[in-house]
Design an enzyme around this catalytic site. Structure first.
Site, PDB file in Angstrom:
ATOM      1  N   HIS A   9      32.803  50.516  32.878  1.00 57.23           N
ATOM      2  CA  HIS A   9      34.138  49.992  33.171  1.00 57.23           C
ATOM      3  C   HIS A   9      35.087  50.162  31.990  1.00 57.23           C
ATOM      4  CE1 HIS A   9      33.560  46.468  30.581  1.00 57.23           C
ATOM      5  NE2 HIS A   9      32.331  46.399  31.073  1.00 57.23           N
ATOM      6  N   GLU A  82      26.093  43.602  35.122  1.00 57.27           N
ATOM      7  CA  GLU A  82      25.648  43.534  33.731  1.00 57.27           C
ATOM      8  C   GLU A  82      24.495  42.539  33.596  1.00 57.27           C
ATOM      9  OE1 GLU A  82      24.959  44.845  31.091  1.00 57.27           O
ATOM     10  OE2 GLU A  82      26.842  45.006  29.970  1.00 57.27           O
TER      11      GLU A  82
END
Length: 215
Positions: A9, A82
């Site tokens: 990201h 994550e």
């Protein structure tokens, strides 16, 4: 041969503040949005057929920008999240006590069963990341998917494909909006299954990466 692109990201507010994100979330910075746009410009002519992203906000927004450039929709997969950093999420790195830093260090150094209280182990994350990648094998023939995930998550995935322990991700620099590629091949001469073609390419990004500035 299936080619899968892997994108971290864009830069977030908490990246800039050196705050632990984990599965908590913060928005992309203006620079992070621009990084995602630059990824889109880089990959728009590669024939991307699917954009698959972690369901956290920072990956979702990055994926939306890239998908718009590629003419794709975004599919969300929570397995691409994550690492769950437990009780340390949302904390600034320089605010950790000695005990808290010992939890974090045990985790990232690969101590057996290392985890932060209420968090996840590296091996648990590696398992779900591989499951998400393997799901790409069920896509229609001639698909070319692009996955948007997170720094530690993608680092663990690439490390374990190479046959390294999950914590080897600490030796792999995957900057915000870097592009990696893994291929699935069947070969009588080379390794069959997943292989790493490239990792951490940032040649498409115009500005110096945040982690270069903070080293």
């Amino acid at each position: 041969m299936l080619q899968v692109y892997l994108v971290r990201h864009g830069e977030t507010l908490w990246n800039a503040a050196r705050r632990i994100q984990g599965q908590s979330d913060s928005a992309l910075t203006e620079k992070g949005e621009q990084q995602a746009y630059q990824v889109g410009q880089r990959v728009r002519d590669l024939g991307i057929t699917h954009v698959i992203a972690s369901d956290l906000g920072r990956t979702r927004r990055t994926a939306e920008i890239i998908a718009d450039a590629c003419g794709c929709s975004v599919v969300l997969d929570p397995r691409l999240r994550e690492l769950n950093m437990g009780v340390l999420e949302q904390r600034k790195l320089d605010s950790l006590s000695a005990e808290e830093e010992s939890w974090r260090k045990a985790l990232v150094d690969g101590t057996e069963n290392g985890r932060i209280p209420q968090g996840e182990s590296m091996s648990e994350m590696a398992q779900r990341m591989r499951q998400a990648l393997d799901a790409c094998l069920s896509l229609p023939e001639n698909s070319r998917p692009l996955i948007v995930s997170h720094g530690m998550a993608l680092g663990v995935l690439v490390s374990t494909i190479l046959g390294l322990p999950a914590n080897a991700e600490r030796r792999l620099r995957l900057r915000n909006c870097s592009i990696s590629r893994v291929d699935h091949q069947q070969s009588p001469w080379l390794a069959s299954g997943w292989v790493v073609e490239t990792a951490g390419d940032v040649s498409h990004l115009e500005d110096t990466a945040l982690d270069e500035l903070q080293r």
